[in-house]
Design a protein around this motif. Sequence first.
Motif, mmCIF file in Angstrom:
data_model
loop_
_atom_site.group_PDB
_atom_site.id
_atom_site.type_symbol
_atom_site.label_atom_id
_atom_site.label_comp_id
_atom_site.label_asym_id
_atom_site.label_seq_id
_atom_site.Cartn_x
_atom_site.Cartn_y
_atom_site.Cartn_z
ATOM 1 N N LEU A 91 -5.322 10.619 -8.548
ATOM 2 C CA LEU A 91 -4.446 9.755 -7.752
ATOM 3 C C LEU A 91 -3.425 10.559 -6.955
ATOM 4 C CD1 LEU A 91 -3.779 6.803 -10.227
ATOM 5 C CD2 LEU A 91 -5.467 6.957 -8.390
ATOM 6 N N ARG A 92 -2.989 11.707 -7.481
ATOM 7 C CA ARG A 92 -2.063 12.536 -6.712
ATOM 8 C C ARG A 92 -2.747 13.111 -5.477
ATOM 9 N NH1 ARG A 92 1.530 16.739 -9.836
ATOM 10 N NH2 ARG A 92 2.853 16.325 -8.024
ATOM 11 N N ASN A 93 -4.030 13.447 -5.612
ATOM 12 C CA ASN A 93 -4.763 14.027 -4.491
ATOM 13 C C ASN A 93 -5.322 12.976 -3.544
ATOM 14 O OD1 ASN A 93 -4.304 16.598 -5.471
ATOM 15 N ND2 ASN A 93 -6.241 16.677 -6.609
ATOM 16 N N PHE A 94 -5.660 11.802 -4.093
ATOM 17 C CA PHE A 94 -6.240 10.734 -3.270
ATOM 18 C C PHE A 94 -5.509 9.425 -3.574
ATOM 19 C CE2 PHE A 94 -9.533 13.889 -4.015
ATOM 20 C CZ PHE A 94 -9.987 14.152 -2.718
ATOM 21 N N VAL A 108 0.840 -1.205 0.000
ATOM 22 C CA VAL A 108 0.000 0.000 0.000
ATOM 23 C C VAL A 108 0.870 1.248 0.000
ATOM 24 C CG1 VAL A 108 -1.652 1.337 1.368
ATOM 25 C CG2 VAL A 108 -1.968 -1.126 1.088
ATOM 26 N N ALA A 109 1.956 1.220 0.809
ATOM 27 C CA ALA A 109 2.855 2.372 0.865
ATOM 28 C C ALA A 109 3.526 2.616 -0.482
ATOM 29 C CB ALA A 109 3.908 2.142 1.951
ATOM 30 N N ALA A 110 3.882 1.523 -1.179
ATOM 31 C CA ALA A 110 4.504 1.667 -2.490
ATOM 32 C C ALA A 110 3.544 2.282 -3.493
ATOM 33 C CB ALA A 110 4.998 0.310 -2.977
ATOM 34 N N VAL A 111 2.296 1.811 -3.481
ATOM 35 C CA VAL A 111 1.287 2.365 -4.392
ATOM 36 C C VAL A 111 1.047 3.832 -4.076
ATOM 37 C CG1 VAL A 111 -1.131 2.247 -5.097
ATOM 38 C CG2 VAL A 111 0.180 0.143 -4.815
ATOM 39 N N ALA A 112 0.961 4.144 -2.777
ATOM 40 C CA ALA A 112 0.726 5.529 -2.380
ATOM 41 C C ALA A 112 1.873 6.428 -2.821
ATOM 42 C CB ALA A 112 0.531 5.610 -0.867
ATOM 43 N N GLN A 132 3.514 10.429 -9.400
ATOM 44 C CA GLN A 132 3.145 10.424 -10.825
ATOM 45 C C GLN A 132 2.379 11.706 -11.171
ATOM 46 O OE1 GLN A 132 -0.216 9.936 -12.230
ATOM 47 N NE2 GLN A 132 -0.988 10.342 -10.153
ATOM 48 N N ARG A 133 2.367 12.064 -12.455
ATOM 49 C CA ARG A 133 1.745 13.319 -12.885
ATOM 50 C C ARG A 133 0.617 13.120 -13.902
ATOM 51 N NH1 ARG A 133 4.801 17.750 -11.473
ATOM 52 N NH2 ARG A 133 6.847 17.281 -10.565
ATOM 53 N N ARG A 134 0.305 11.892 -14.240
ATOM 54 C CA ARG A 134 -0.710 11.637 -15.272
ATOM 55 C C ARG A 134 -2.127 11.807 -14.748
ATOM 56 N NH1 ARG A 134 0.009 6.029 -17.979
ATOM 57 N NH2 ARG A 134 -1.720 6.894 -19.219
ATOM 58 N N GLY A 186 -10.044 3.108 -6.776
ATOM 59 C CA GLY A 186 -11.404 2.575 -6.735
ATOM 60 C C GLY A 186 -12.286 3.170 -7.809
ATOM 61 N N ARG A 187 -12.042 4.460 -8.103
ATOM 62 C CA ARG A 187 -12.840 5.112 -9.136
ATOM 63 C C ARG A 187 -12.578 4.483 -10.499
ATOM 64 N NH1 ARG A 187 -11.991 7.963 -14.178
ATOM 65 N NH2 ARG A 187 -13.746 9.391 -14.432
ATOM 66 N N TYR A 188 -11.306 4.210 -10.813
ATOM 67 C CA TYR A 188 -10.950 3.627 -12.104
ATOM 68 C C TYR A 188 -11.435 2.176 -12.213
ATOM 69 C CZ TYR A 188 -8.119 7.793 -12.617
ATOM 70 O OH TYR A 188 -7.703 9.090 -12.711
ATOM 71 N N LEU A 189 -11.447 1.470 -11.085
ATOM 72 C CA LEU A 189 -11.972 0.113 -11.092
ATOM 73 C C LEU A 189 -13.455 0.113 -11.428
ATOM 74 C CD1 LEU A 189 -11.767 -2.927 -10.532
ATOM 75 C CD2 LEU A 189 -12.186 -2.426 -8.108
ATOM 76 N N LEU A 190 -14.212 0.993 -10.770
ATOM 77 C CA LEU A 190 -15.644 1.066 -11.046
ATOM 78 C C LEU A 190 -15.912 1.495 -12.485
ATOM 79 C CD1 LEU A 190 -16.929 2.686 -7.732
ATOM 80 C CD2 LEU A 190 -17.266 0.328 -8.492
#
Length: 518
Positions: free
Chosen positions: A28-31, A12-16, A22-24, A37-41
């Motif tokens: 994800l930068r903000n949350f 989880v720490a690595a993903v965070a 990342q800048r794309r 979860g949003r992209y999964l849905l």
Amino acid sequence: MRWSTAFAGAAVAAVASYDLLQRRHALLRNFPVLGHGRYLLESIGPELRQYITTGNDEERPFSRDQRRWVYASAKRETNTFGFGTDNDIEFTDGYTIVKHRTFSQVPPSARPHSGEQADIPSAKVLGAARGRAKAFRPASFVNISAMSFGSLSSAAVTALNRGAADAGCLHNTGEGGLSRYHRHGADLVFQIGTAYFGCRDGEGRFDLDRLVALVESAPVKAIEVKLSQGAKPGLGGLLPGAKVTAEIAEMRGIPEGRDCVSPSRHTAFHDVDSMLDWVELVARETGLPVGIKSAVGDPTFWDLLVDAMRTSDRGVDFVTIDGGEGGTGAAPLVFTDAVSLPFRSGFARVYSRFAQAGLTDEVTFVGSGKLGLPDNAVAAMALGCDMVNVAREPMLAVGCIQAQKCHTDRCPTGVATQNAWLERGLDVESKSVRAANYVRALRRDVFKVAEACGVAHPGLITSADVEVADGNRRSVTLGELYGYRPDWGLPGQADRDEITRLMTDTADTDPTGPQPTP
């Protein structure tokens, strides 16, 4: 346990950390982490809507009810519906209603499966009006439309071809050429597109000798010249590079793994006059009926074609009109949504021009574009179609689940992919039977509607037999809606008499057909 917890925490720490750096994706930068979860849905949204949240008639291009009818018909399961319609008839603009007749000279059948085994041929002999050497009466008024090997998998093409042979209908090769998968028993319509696959020289130009040799080597019954397609008119064909395998590249004469984009227009002719000269040349050298397929846009082409046929002895043997609601494996959204007329209005405009010139008896009219559902097919026949071509509905019959991933090469059921692993899931033996069952069910349902309208054949349903209702406000017949004269939309009297005789003879001899009343 402590090790697994520590590992999960580290992941989880690595993903965070990655998300924060990342800048794309601003989300994800903000949350970090939670934003995934949003992209999964989003990725499973179509599936959630398809199976959980939408109603029976809300989905497009095919609703749940429509897909259920195709699937059940293909499996020869119960394809009837209980407890009445769940369509909002009273408040739906453009709702189609077929008007049955109380009495008729055509005796109905009380047998539950009448018409299922009948071929129900075309009311017209294809190519007869222009004296083609190999003119013939198509054995089925429902036929499988153009879908190329490349767009579809080899297993899907094989299943459709075997199914067409079993059901006694024609199978259109599509513009990708005539592959070995098209040679499993069905009679073929060979489609010539703007790239001339299967009949071109080393420079990509049309090669008449190769065409003649090709059609003599296979059961080709007619040639269809594709001018444009309803879902992407003016673009030509597009086969994404992911689908261009070594086999397809060799067959088409193109580089492997690169997008295959056909030209938007033909090079063998450049206007109506040269097109008709070319059509007559192809018909003379092959002996086959030759027709054109086109979506409907600017009417100038049709005016020039009708005028040229009216004033000379040249002409096409059939016209296939493709509606803007037709399908495709890949096209820009603006083309699928907004370019070319929908089938009914487009077909009516073309047919009216031929009718005004007195040419309808010289041409077989074929409809295409979501006509593989009985109500749409009935409306097409009422407007003047002699035959209908179906494509996406047979795809559903052989396993398509409307995943709409045709352009990605990741079709999950192996229908529209060249991925060997996905393709292996499509069992040719069982799916070919389902394709045949579907064609028979569509023919049978349209035939039963014709019977309800008091006529012996679907081609005899008139434009006055079908109404279009605007909710509870008003309704008009198809003829009134599209400005038809009373005699338009029907074959000539000689063809009407002959098809009635043929259908009556079939009814007398076919144990599943209409039976005389006691």
